[in-house]
Design an enzyme around this catalytic site. Structure first.
Site, PDB file in Angstrom:
ATOM      1  CD  GLU A   1      -3.406  -6.434   3.635  1.00  0.00           C
ATOM      2  OE1 GLU A   1      -3.407  -7.233   2.671  1.00  0.00           O
ATOM      3  OE2 GLU A   1      -2.868  -5.317   3.578  1.00  0.00           O
TER       4      GLU A   1
ATOM      5  CD  GLU B   1      -2.858  -1.373   2.252  1.00  0.00           C
ATOM      6  OE1 GLU B   1      -2.251  -1.600   3.329  1.00  0.00           O
ATOM      7  OE2 GLU B   1      -4.093  -1.367   2.166  1.00  0.00           O
TER       8      GLU B   1
HETATM    9  N1  3HC Z   1       4.490  -7.644  11.849  1.00  0.00           N
HETATM   10  C1  3HC Z   1       5.183  -8.034  12.939  1.00  0.00           C
HETATM   11  N2  3HC Z   1       6.102  -9.010  12.916  1.00  0.00           N
HETATM   12  C2  3HC Z   1       6.319  -9.616  11.745  1.00  0.00           C
HETATM   13  C3  3HC Z   1       5.640  -9.268  10.576  1.00  0.00           C
HETATM   14  C4  3HC Z   1       4.686  -8.222  10.651  1.00  0.00           C
HETATM   15  N3  3HC Z   1       4.010  -7.812   9.577  1.00  0.00           N
HETATM   16  N4  3HC Z   1       6.069 -10.037   9.569  1.00  0.00           N
HETATM   17  C5  3HC Z   1       6.997 -10.846  10.095  1.00  0.00           C
HETATM   18  N5  3HC Z   1       7.156 -10.588  11.402  1.00  0.00           N
HETATM   19  C6  3HC Z   1       8.108 -11.211  12.329  1.00  0.00           C
HETATM   20  C7  3HC Z   1       7.807 -12.690  12.543  1.00  0.00           C
HETATM   21  O1  3HC Z   1       6.890 -12.870  13.595  1.00  0.00           O
HETATM   22  C8  3HC Z   1       9.180 -13.219  12.879  1.00  0.00           C
HETATM   23  O2  3HC Z   1       9.437 -12.894  14.235  1.00  0.00           O
HETATM   24  P1  3HC Z   1      10.311 -13.899  15.151  1.00  0.00           P
HETATM   25  O3  3HC Z   1      11.637 -13.994  14.490  1.00  0.00           O
HETATM   26  O4  3HC Z   1      10.301 -13.236  16.470  1.00  0.00           O
HETATM   27  O5  3HC Z   1       9.572 -15.200  15.140  1.00  0.00           O
HETATM   28  C9  3HC Z   1      10.113 -12.367  12.025  1.00  0.00           C
HETATM   29  O6  3HC Z   1       9.378 -11.199  11.693  1.00  0.00           O
HETATM   30  C10 3HC Z   1      10.542 -13.033  10.742  1.00  0.00           C
HETATM   31  O7  3HC Z   1       9.380 -13.519  10.084  1.00  0.00           O
HETATM   32  P2  3HC Z   1       9.368 -14.946   9.360  1.00  0.00           P
HETATM   33  O8  3HC Z   1       9.936 -15.972  10.260  1.00  0.00           O
HETATM   34  O9  3HC Z   1       8.000 -15.154   8.842  1.00  0.00           O
HETATM   35  O10 3HC Z   1      10.407 -14.667   8.183  1.00  0.00           O
HETATM   36  P3  3HC Z   1      10.390 -15.160   6.688  1.00  0.00           P
HETATM   37  O11 3HC Z   1      11.623 -14.623   6.093  1.00  0.00           O
HETATM   38  O12 3HC Z   1      10.134 -16.640   6.620  1.00  0.00           O
HETATM   39  O13 3HC Z   1       9.119 -14.463   5.996  1.00  0.00           O
HETATM   40  C11 3HC Z   1       7.666 -12.626   5.468  1.00  0.00           C
HETATM   41  C12 3HC Z   1       9.100 -13.073   5.871  1.00  0.00           C
HETATM   42  C13 3HC Z   1       7.317 -13.182   4.082  1.00  0.00           C
HETATM   43  C14 3HC Z   1       7.622 -11.143   5.463  1.00  0.00           C
HETATM   44  C15 3HC Z   1       6.650 -13.210   6.496  1.00  0.00           C
HETATM   45  O14 3HC Z   1       7.103 -12.880   7.795  1.00  0.00           O
HETATM   46  C16 3HC Z   1       5.262 -12.688   6.362  1.00  0.00           C
HETATM   47  O15 3HC Z   1       4.512 -13.162   5.548  1.00  0.00           O
HETATM   48  N6  3HC Z   1       4.913 -11.703   7.205  1.00  0.00           N
HETATM   49  C17 3HC Z   1       3.561 -11.188   7.268  1.00  0.00           C
HETATM   50  C18 3HC Z   1       3.275 -10.269   6.118  1.00  0.00           C
HETATM   51  C19 3HC Z   1       1.878  -9.743   6.213  1.00  0.00           C
HETATM   52  O16 3HC Z   1       0.929 -10.454   6.482  1.00  0.00           O
HETATM   53  N7  3HC Z   1       1.741  -8.459   5.973  1.00  0.00           N
HETATM   54  C20 3HC Z   1       0.457  -7.808   6.053  1.00  0.00           C
HETATM   55  C21 3HC Z   1       0.251  -7.307   7.440  1.00  0.00           C
HETATM   56  S1  3HC Z   1      -1.366  -6.665   7.676  1.00  0.00           S
HETATM   57  C22 3HC Z   1      -1.300  -5.126   6.954  1.00  0.00           C
HETATM   58  O17 3HC Z   1      -0.304  -4.740   6.407  1.00  0.00           O
HETATM   59  C23 3HC Z   1      -2.547  -4.294   7.106  1.00  0.00           C
HETATM   60  C24 3HC Z   1      -2.539  -3.095   6.217  1.00  0.00           C
HETATM   61  O18 3HC Z   1      -3.340  -3.315   5.104  1.00  0.00           O
HETATM   62  C25 3HC Z   1      -3.039  -1.888   6.955  1.00  0.00           C
END
Ligand code: 3HC
Length: 723
Positions: A135, A115
């Site tokens: 999301e 976004e």
């Molecule tokens: N917020 C907070 N913590 C997050 C995060 C996030 N969005 N994304 C990842 N983390 C944290 C994980 O909990 C993990 O923490 P830890 O080491 O303490 O366990 C650390 O970051 C590393 O994450 P992964 O182990 O998942 O690392 P990968 O390299 O395997 O994957 C990634 C990276 C593809 C970015 C994956 O973490 C992921 O899919 N994250 C979520 C992405 C997501 O869903 N984003 C949308 C959020 S909602 C949003 O944006 C709303 C908006 O529209 C307003």
């Protein structure tokens, strides 16, 4: 470099302002980050040294989205709406920057990350980058204009696909769909700066909010929404967020950007406060926490797995071998007879051909995978492999003999894994003579598809073996969950209660179809009977036969005889064309079979059970209560480390609906007091085999939840089976 804040840096490079988000590990939009980005863009707009600006991420990724940890702090609909308005205003401010603003993407631009990128005027990305609006996987919709800007950039159909499924889109496709504007093959920042200067030269500032042609004609774009909503009837399985995303997209098309954004903000608020979202956020963190084993530190040494072997080329053994081949690891596949080996290989080939015909893999990938599987009737070559997985019949004597052989024919540091689903791995471990190297690796059917790998820690399994097991799970693209060595471990110990209740409900008057449908409506991909027809009724029957031979049953309470009757009739499920359902030749469509009803009546009469009509709610309540109660016993006894571990297993091993969080989180949402009341009621009605788990009683009485259970009262180490 001039630090704007700790989280966002600002510097001038070649007349371009470079704004770097630096919030490890994934540059999430934690409090302070959006504000600092906005301030940096304002500064670039005013900075005489800057002709354009580039927004980029430090470390391994662009912005991976909102900071999910802060969702729990949203207390009310009003506060969500207020926060969203603030973020929309920031993005509008960024988009209104008078100088070209370019998002430079590596790693992933997800959720709020995409976004922010879409509020920039252009987007460039490295070839390996991915973008997405995931999301929906957190039970929410894009809340910072994603449902409004994405259809304007990519068209309604693509935006709908992304926002309702949440998948990550590779850079090449994102380019083709208009989400990004250029792929940078070399250094990303240099390429982005060059692109920014080009746009500064041509005076190009393009605001995605103003693009209208991709959502025209409106009727066609709205028709895409209707089509998506209809398709969700099959895939969303009771989840609300995907429908909410369609609703927000309709607003984008019908109302225009500003009114559409206002609608998005309202829908987001409803979603973020929903039980569905709370469940999915808990699951997101649980999926990451399973990798953390309190007494096995992250830096524990692991063995490099370069080659593997599997003993037993049956359904499970073949599937396990496919996992290794898919990961590019050569694997020996051993059977006792040529006939069994040929049969196993034919099934493997058929599975690959089916994937290739559906376009999931290429012919080349199929050929490569097949070339990595070497069939054998002997132990030749076993002395050089790094891991052997035993997948022979579920029989202790056979497994012990196999492990004794493996201890002899493999090298001393080879990991010896067992695919047992119930048996005591300590017994095989002792038979191998190398108990520190023995670990349970329980795969779920079909082993080449299901994401769960239940890793079982024996009393002497070394930390290195556990760490290697967890690493293998990752390598095989599975989620590894470590559990203790109790009877049935965690997955099947609970499933035994799930199935017990399904069988008893059948005898009490519900039909196979009603029970299956009730669970499908609840969100399972398939009901208990359909699942058994896929997995094979013979598998469970053979385990029961073996257990009875040693004086055990899979669960407490009455054992229905109907599944054993089906086994005796040769009705093993889909593979024999009949099981709980009937199947036409070559079809997997279950057809209800009146015979089952007759058998259920006969069994009910034998047990003097009065049959009656029952509701779908009763069915779901009985089955989910049985799961939660046994899950509580498992937690209390220390065979699972956390409630989230159990939930991750049920979501990835059995398709428990993500939006309900898993059986333990679901029980929390039902209320443990309600769950306990049900157990008491069932006990009064059916007998003492329904007895409340002490942990359930304790938490329900104290008004607590499984997830709220204090860390201090949780086990640090997994319990071991008492012999
Ligand atoms: N917020 C907070 N913590 C997050 C995060 C996030 N969005 N994304 C990842 N983390 C944290 C994980 O909990 C993990 O923490 P830890 O080491 O303490 O366990 C650390 O970051 C590393 O994450 P992964 O182990 O998942 O690392 P990968 O390299 O395997 O994957 C990634 C990276 C593809 C970015 C994956 O973490 C992921 O899919 N994250 C979520 C992405 C997501 O869903 N984003 C949308 C959020 S909602 C949003 O944006 C709303 C908006 O529209 C307003």
């Amino acid at each position: 470099m001039d630090p704007m804040s700790e989280l966002v840096h600002y510097e001038i490079r070649d007349q371009v302002a470079v704004i770097t988000v630096d919030n490890p590990p994934v540059n999430a939009l934690s409090p302070g980050v959006p504000e600092a980005i906005e301030a940096a863009v304002s500064r670039a707009a005013k900075d005489p040294q800057a002709r354009a600006a580039v927004l980029i991420g430090a470390g391994s990724t662009f912005i991976a989205g909102a900071d999910i940890r802060f969702f729990e702090t949203i207390a009310s609909r009003e506060s969500s709406i207020e926060r969203s308005h603030a973020i929309h205003a920031r993005l509008a401010h960024i988009e209104n920057c008078s100088k070209p603003l370019i998002a430079a993407i590596h790693g992933t631009a997800l959720g709020g990350g995409l976004e922010f990128a879409m509020a920039c005027h252009y987007r460039v990305a490295v070839p390996a980058a991915k973008v997405g609006q995931p999301e929906v996987l957190l039970g929410i919709i894009p809340g910072a204009g994603g449902t409004q800007r994405l259809p304007r950039l990519a068209g309604a159909a693509m935006a709908l696909e992304m926002c309702t499924h949440g998948q990550h889109i590779p850079a090449e496709r994102a380019l083709a769909e208009g989400i990004i504007d250029r792929i940078i093959a070399g250094d990303l920042l240099s390429g982005a700066i060059a692109f920014a200067l080009e746009k500064a030269q041509s005076g190009g500032v393009r605001k995605s909010r103003e693009i209208e042609e991709k959502i025209q004609p409106r009727a066609a774009a709205l028709a895409a929404c209707t089509k998506t909503r209809e398709a969700l009837g099959k895939t969303a399985r009771g989840a609300r967020a995907p429908y909410a995303a369609v609703e927000a997209m309709e607003a984008a098309i019908e109302l225009g950007f500003d009114a559409g954004s206002a609608r998005e903000i309202e829908i987001f608020a409803d979603c973020v406060l929903s039980t569905e979202s709370h469940a999915m956020v808990k699951l997101f963190f649980a999926e990451r926490e399973v990798a953390k084993i309190p007494d096995v530190p992250k830096d524990t040494p692991t063995l490099e797995i370069r080659s593997a072997a599997v003993v037993g080329a049956g359904t499970m053994g073949g599937g396990i071998a496919m996992n290794y081949a898919n990961a590019g690891i050569p694997v020996l596949l051993k059977e006792v007879t040529q006939e069994a080996l040929d049969r196993g290989l034919a099934i493997i080939r058929k599975n690959y051909q089916s994937s290739a015909s559906k376009g999931r893999i290429s012919q080349q990938q199929m050929d490569r995978a097949l070339s990595l599987i070497t069939p054998t009737l002997t132990f030749d070559g076993f002395d050089s492999v790094d891991i052997v997985t035993e997948a022979v019949f579920e029989n202790m004597d056979l497994k012990k003999t196999t492990f004794a052989d493996l201890g002899r024919v493999t090298k001393p540091d080879c990991i010896l894994a067992s695919n047992t689903s119930t048996l005591d791995i300590d017994e095989f471990a002792r038979a191998s003579g190398r108990p520190a190297k023995v670990i349970g690796t329980h795969y779920f059917s079909p082993a080449n598809v299901m994401k769960l790998l239940e890793l079982v820690r024996g009393s002497e399994t070394s930390k290195e073996t556990i760490a290697t097991g967890m690493k293998i799970a990752k390598k095989l693209n599975k989620i590894g969950v470590l559990v203790g060595n109790c009877f049935g471990f965690v997955a099947n110990r609970m499933v035994a209660y799930y199935m017990r209740e399904a069988y008893l409900l059948l005898e009490e008057g519900a039909s196979v179809q009603q029970i299956d449908q009730a669970l499908v409506h609840f969100g399972m991909p398939v009901g208990p009977f359909g699942m058994q027809d896929i997995a094979g009724i013979d598998v469970g029957a053979r385990i029961r036969q073996y257990l009875r031979s040693i004086g055990k049953e899979r669960s407490e309470g009455p054992q229905s005889v109907v599944p054993d009757w089906l086994f005796d009739m040769g009705r093993y499920g889909q593979k024999t064309g009949a099981g709980w359902y009937h199947y036409e030749a070559g079809s997997r469509t279950p057809i209800p079979d009146p015979l089952i009803d007759d058998l259920a009546r006969k069994a009910a009469a034998e047990r003097c059970v009065t049959r009656r009509a029952m509701t779908d709610e009763e069915i779901v309540a009985r089955i989910t209560t049985a799961l939660a109660n046994e899950g509580a016993n498992i937690l209390d006894e220390g065979f699972a480390l956390r409630p989230g571990d159990i939930d991750v297993m049920y979501v990835h091993g059995f398709g428990f609906p993500r939006h309900r969080g898993g059986p333990m989180y679901y029980a929390d949402t039902v209320g443990l007091k309600t769950v306990l009341d049900r157990v008491h009621r069932y006990r009064a009605e059916f007998g003492d085999y329904w007895h409340p788990a002490p942990l359930l009683e304790q938490l329900a009485t104290a008004g607590g939840t499984f997830y709220g259970r204090s860390r201090e009262s949780r086990p640090r180490e997994l319990a071991q089976r008492s012999h």
